[in-house]
Design a protein around this motif. Structure first.
Motif, PDB file in Angstrom:
ATOM      1  N   ILE A 190     -12.828 -20.611 -34.401  1.00  0.00           N
ATOM      2  CA  ILE A 190     -11.839 -21.651 -34.696  1.00  0.00           C
ATOM      3  C   ILE A 190     -11.953 -22.805 -33.700  1.00  0.00           C
ATOM      4  CG2 ILE A 190      -9.364 -22.174 -34.721  1.00  0.00           C
ATOM      5  CD1 ILE A 190      -8.938 -19.318 -35.806  1.00  0.00           C
ATOM      6  N   GLY A 191     -12.106 -22.462 -32.423  1.00  0.00           N
ATOM      7  CA  GLY A 191     -12.277 -23.494 -31.409  1.00  0.00           C
ATOM      8  C   GLY A 191     -13.524 -24.320 -31.636  1.00  0.00           C
ATOM      9  N   THR A 192     -14.597 -23.661 -32.041  1.00  0.00           N
ATOM     10  CA  THR A 192     -15.857 -24.374 -32.232  1.00  0.00           C
ATOM     11  C   THR A 192     -15.816 -25.268 -33.465  1.00  0.00           C
ATOM     12  OG1 THR A 192     -16.941 -22.418 -31.320  1.00  0.00           O
ATOM     13  CG2 THR A 192     -18.360 -24.106 -32.254  1.00  0.00           C
ATOM     14  N   ILE A 193     -15.207 -24.797 -34.538  1.00  0.00           N
ATOM     15  CA  ILE A 193     -15.073 -25.625 -35.739  1.00  0.00           C
ATOM     16  C   ILE A 193     -14.298 -26.897 -35.419  1.00  0.00           C
ATOM     17  CG2 ILE A 193     -13.967 -25.752 -38.009  1.00  0.00           C
ATOM     18  CD1 ILE A 193     -14.692 -22.770 -38.359  1.00  0.00           C
ATOM     19  N   LEU A 194     -13.211 -26.747 -34.676  1.00  0.00           N
ATOM     20  CA  LEU A 194     -12.440 -27.925 -34.268  1.00  0.00           C
ATOM     21  C   LEU A 194     -13.285 -28.839 -33.383  1.00  0.00           C
ATOM     22  CD1 LEU A 194      -9.710 -29.370 -34.265  1.00  0.00           C
ATOM     23  CD2 LEU A 194      -9.076 -28.024 -32.260  1.00  0.00           C
ATOM     24  N   GLY A 195     -14.062 -28.238 -32.482  1.00  0.00           N
ATOM     25  CA  GLY A 195     -14.932 -29.036 -31.619  1.00  0.00           C
ATOM     26  C   GLY A 195     -15.961 -29.824 -32.404  1.00  0.00           C
ATOM     27  N   CYS A 196     -16.517 -29.218 -33.451  1.00  0.00           N
ATOM     28  CA  CYS A 196     -17.507 -29.899 -34.298  1.00  0.00           C
ATOM     29  C   CYS A 196     -16.899 -31.096 -35.014  1.00  0.00           C
ATOM     30  CB  CYS A 196     -18.075 -28.927 -35.331  1.00  0.00           C
ATOM     31  SG  CYS A 196     -19.161 -27.654 -34.661  1.00  0.00           S
ATOM     32  N   ILE A 197     -15.692 -30.902 -35.551  1.00  0.00           N
ATOM     33  CA  ILE A 197     -15.042 -31.964 -36.321  1.00  0.00           C
ATOM     34  C   ILE A 197     -14.659 -33.140 -35.425  1.00  0.00           C
ATOM     35  CG2 ILE A 197     -12.991 -32.521 -37.678  1.00  0.00           C
ATOM     36  CD1 ILE A 197     -13.101 -29.656 -38.772  1.00  0.00           C
ATOM     37  N   LEU A 198     -14.172 -32.856 -34.220  1.00  0.00           N
ATOM     38  CA  LEU A 198     -13.724 -33.926 -33.329  1.00  0.00           C
ATOM     39  C   LEU A 198     -14.865 -34.599 -32.584  1.00  0.00           C
ATOM     40  CD1 LEU A 198     -10.491 -32.346 -31.769  1.00  0.00           C
ATOM     41  CD2 LEU A 198     -10.687 -33.970 -33.671  1.00  0.00           C
ATOM     42  N   LEU A 199     -16.030 -33.957 -32.558  1.00  0.00           N
ATOM     43  CA  LEU A 199     -17.154 -34.533 -31.816  1.00  0.00           C
ATOM     44  C   LEU A 199     -17.619 -35.862 -32.409  1.00  0.00           C
ATOM     45  CD1 LEU A 199     -20.180 -32.857 -30.230  1.00  0.00           C
ATOM     46  CD2 LEU A 199     -20.606 -34.613 -31.941  1.00  0.00           C
ATOM     47  N   VAL A 200     -17.701 -35.943 -33.734  1.00  0.00           N
ATOM     48  CA  VAL A 200     -18.238 -37.159 -34.361  1.00  0.00           C
ATOM     49  C   VAL A 200     -17.369 -38.382 -34.070  1.00  0.00           C
ATOM     50  CG1 VAL A 200     -18.890 -38.255 -36.537  1.00  0.00           C
ATOM     51  CG2 VAL A 200     -19.465 -35.858 -36.137  1.00  0.00           C
ATOM     52  N   PRO A 201     -16.046 -38.331 -34.261  1.00  0.00           N
ATOM     53  CA  PRO A 201     -15.244 -39.503 -33.878  1.00  0.00           C
ATOM     54  C   PRO A 201     -15.380 -39.871 -32.401  1.00  0.00           C
ATOM     55  CG  PRO A 201     -13.950 -37.996 -35.215  1.00  0.00           C
ATOM     56  CD  PRO A 201     -15.218 -37.287 -34.878  1.00  0.00           C
ATOM     57  N   LEU A 202     -15.480 -38.848 -31.543  1.00  0.00           N
ATOM     58  CA  LEU A 202     -15.650 -39.123 -30.113  1.00  0.00           C
ATOM     59  C   LEU A 202     -16.987 -39.794 -29.845  1.00  0.00           C
ATOM     60  CD1 LEU A 202     -14.473 -38.781 -27.256  1.00  0.00           C
ATOM     61  CD2 LEU A 202     -15.681 -36.587 -27.125  1.00  0.00           C
ATOM     62  N   ALA A 203     -18.052 -39.308 -30.516  1.00  0.00           N
ATOM     63  CA  ALA A 203     -19.382 -39.890 -30.333  1.00  0.00           C
ATOM     64  C   ALA A 203     -19.440 -41.329 -30.845  1.00  0.00           C
ATOM     65  CB  ALA A 203     -20.429 -39.040 -31.052  1.00  0.00           C
ATOM     66  N   GLU A 204     -18.666 -41.630 -31.876  1.00  0.00           N
ATOM     67  CA  GLU A 204     -18.604 -42.992 -32.392  1.00  0.00           C
ATOM     68  C   GLU A 204     -17.811 -43.908 -31.461  1.00  0.00           C
ATOM     69  OE1 GLU A 204     -19.888 -44.388 -35.856  1.00  0.00           O
ATOM     70  OE2 GLU A 204     -21.133 -43.088 -34.591  1.00  0.00           O
ATOM     71  N   LYS A 205     -16.851 -43.329 -30.761  1.00  0.00           N
ATOM     72  CA  LYS A 205     -15.991 -44.144 -29.888  1.00  0.00           C
ATOM     73  C   LYS A 205     -16.630 -44.430 -28.535  1.00  0.00           C
ATOM     74  CE  LYS A 205     -11.289 -44.275 -27.973  1.00  0.00           C
ATOM     75  NZ  LYS A 205     -10.941 -45.558 -28.604  1.00  0.00           N
ATOM     76  N   ILE A 206     -17.218 -43.384 -27.897  1.00  0.00           N
ATOM     77  CA  ILE A 206     -17.744 -43.566 -26.538  1.00  0.00           C
ATOM     78  C   ILE A 206     -19.268 -43.435 -26.466  1.00  0.00           C
ATOM     79  CG2 ILE A 206     -15.588 -42.720 -25.564  1.00  0.00           C
ATOM     80  CD1 ILE A 206     -16.975 -40.101 -24.887  1.00  0.00           C
ATOM     81  N   GLY A 207     -19.905 -43.107 -27.571  1.00  0.00           N
ATOM     82  CA  GLY A 207     -21.360 -42.981 -27.569  1.00  0.00           C
ATOM     83  C   GLY A 207     -21.813 -41.544 -27.546  1.00  0.00           C
ATOM     84  N   ARG A 208     -23.060 -41.311 -28.000  1.00  0.00           N
ATOM     85  CA  ARG A 208     -23.599 -39.949 -28.086  1.00  0.00           C
ATOM     86  C   ARG A 208     -23.714 -39.297 -26.711  1.00  0.00           C
ATOM     87  NH1 ARG A 208     -22.417 -42.180 -32.725  1.00  0.00           N
ATOM     88  NH2 ARG A 208     -23.958 -42.030 -34.399  1.00  0.00           N
ATOM     89  N   LYS A 209     -24.212 -40.036 -25.746  1.00  0.00           N
ATOM     90  CA  LYS A 209     -24.489 -39.451 -24.429  1.00  0.00           C
ATOM     91  C   LYS A 209     -23.209 -39.056 -23.692  1.00  0.00           C
ATOM     92  CE  LYS A 209     -27.348 -42.692 -22.833  1.00  0.00           C
ATOM     93  NZ  LYS A 209     -28.410 -43.289 -21.964  1.00  0.00           N
ATOM     94  N   LYS A 210     -22.220 -39.928 -23.694  1.00  0.00           N
ATOM     95  CA  LYS A 210     -20.973 -39.617 -22.992  1.00  0.00           C
ATOM     96  C   LYS A 210     -20.239 -38.465 -23.664  1.00  0.00           C
ATOM     97  CE  LYS A 210     -20.198 -44.253 -21.087  1.00  0.00           C
ATOM     98  NZ  LYS A 210     -19.294 -45.445 -21.101  1.00  0.00           N
ATOM     99  N   ALA A 211     -20.268 -38.447 -24.996  1.00  0.00           N
ATOM    100  CA  ALA A 211     -19.591 -37.374 -25.727  1.00  0.00           C
ATOM    101  C   ALA A 211     -20.229 -36.022 -25.419  1.00  0.00           C
ATOM    102  CB  ALA A 211     -19.626 -37.648 -27.233  1.00  0.00           C
TER     103      ALA A 211
END
Length: 433
Positions: free
Chosen positions: A290-311
């Motif tokens: 459950i934690g990992t599924i949530l992490g996967c879903i939230l990763l993309v918006p974070l990567a779009e906001k701060i960049g792939r490397k920082k995320a």
């Protein structure tokens, strides 16, 4: 061909409607990813009962240290098989994404089922190694397929959604272990593993190749995609991507493989008996997933906001803290089961870092070498992971504890954070043709 077009970072709202082919293809790839996650965790969940039965049949005493040692050896061999799956990349770049994806699923299904018929640990080792070849190929084939078949304004979230399939497999494996595994034994777990493979194979039979692939492959005369990822333009990013994947593999796999065993030991320490520790390990795996599924879903918006490397650096940092707290601290507490289970959620969340590679890798390579790059960078680290897994098993055997050896894998993520600045940032880039 190797250049990408710079575009403004698009919002993640839905713009383009998916057609039936794109929907069916995604769910087939997602189901394949689900079975990969399910298979990987099935082994972790059945490790103790399988070794208890197979070790004596192989002429080896089934002591706790031998279970840990030989269980690690078998898992290391599984990672070797996964490492060999880089061979699927050139096949997919030459003959097609959906066809190659179907073949990886077929290989997985056959040898996962055969694992349930093993009479000794050597037969199980062979079947798990061959199953690893299919499982490892499925990730790169599925990631490439979805990236090329989905429209640009939905591709990024598609990568995040795709990765959830792997961790949904964790949840399914936990449920199967709680019911079928507890009632019918470890062999039944491998037999059931063939079901989603057959469903995915059936759906893919009607799915066409991505249009991006068919357009490019018709123009490509030099079919040597593996060598193309080591040309001067791509050599550095291929090396960096391989190192980052190696870091992710070392850290996450150590935690996920030993998590059920750690919970069983902690549950037993509290006085639980019979099937109660096994059920508790299923709960722990569900929390992790459950934690990992949530992490996967939230990763993309974070990567779009701060960049792939920082995320990715953020997720690696979460892994460092959660691995140390779970295996280095909670595991040794007098009543450590509850805090260990709580920390598992954050360990799972950090494990969502794998979704970054489904998003990031396709953006770094053009179509004629994309599958080869994806397969190579996601597979080559398995060989290193196999060595590290064997080392961890040896340390567990020598030290008589699994907490500290697993906690040491947090060092890999620290190294990963130091490597990230050398990677290529692709935020705002469209998929290269």
């Amino acid at each position: 061909m190797g250049s990408s077009v710079q575009v403004a970072s698009a919002p993640l709202s839905i713009k383009t409607k998916l057609n039936r082919q794109q929907i069916n293809g995604f769910w087939a790839a997602w189901s394949g990813w689900l079975m990969d996650g399910m298979d990987s965790v099935i082994y972790a969940l059945v490790l103790t009962p399988a070794m208890k039965q197979l070790l004596p049949m192989s002429g080896i005493q089934s002591t706790a240290s031998n279970i840990a040692l030989y269980g690690s050896i078998l898992f290391a061999l599984f990672l070797v098989g996964w490492g060999l799956s880089f061979l699927w990349g050139p096949i997919a770049d030459r003959f097609g994404r959906s066809k190659s994806l179907m073949l990886t699923i077929l290989v997985y299904a056959v040898f996962t089922c055969l694992s349930g018929f093993a009479h000794n640990i050597w037969e199980l080792a062979i079947f798990r190694t061959l199953a690893g070849i299919g499982i490892g190929g499925e990730w790169s084939m599925a990631g490439t397929f979805v990236a090329e078949s989905w429209p640009e304004d939905r591709r990024k979230m598609g990568a995040g959604y795709l990765q959830t399939g792997y961790y949904a497999g964790f949840f399914v494996a936990a449920a199967l272990n709680y019911t079928i595994g507890a009632s019918f034994g470890w062999r039944a777990m491998f037999f059931v593993g063939i079901v989603p493979a057959l469903v995915s194979f059936w759906v893919l039979a009607s799915v066409k190749e991505p249009e991006k692939f068919t357009k490019v492959i018709q123009k490509t005369k030099n079919h040597q995609p593996l060598s193309k990822i080591f040309t001067p333009e791509y050599r550095k990013r291929t090396l960096i991507n391989s190192l980052l994947l190696t870091v992710a593999i070392i850290g996450l796999w150590a935690g996920s493989v030993y998590e059920p065993t750690a919970i069983i030991q902690l549950a037993t320490k509290t006085g639980m008996k019979g099937l109660a520790p096994v059920h508790m390990s299923s709960y722990g795996t569900a929390i992790l997933s459950i934690g990992t599924i949530l992490g996967c879903i939230l990763l993309v918006p974070l990567a779009e906001k701060i960049g792939r490397k920082k995320a990715l650096a953020v997720y690696f940092a979460v892994m460092i803290v959660s691995i140390i707290l779970s295996f280095g601290w909670a595991f040794y507490l007098p009543h450590g089961l509850a805090p260990f289970m709580i920390i598992l959620f954050f360990l799972g969340f950090g494990g969502g870092n794998f979704a970054m590679f489904s998003l990031w890798l396709p953006e770094q390579y053009p179509t004629d070498r994309r599958a080869s790059a994806f397969a190579f960078t996601t597979s080559i680290g398995r060989f290193v992971g196999a060595i590290v897994t064997f080392i961890i098993g040896s340390l567990v055997h020598q030290m008589g504890t699994l907490g500290i050896p697993v906690a040491l894998t947090s060092i890999a993520f620290l190294i990963g954070i130091l490597i990230i600045p050398a990677a290529k940032e692709t935020r705002g880039d469209s998929l290269p043709e």
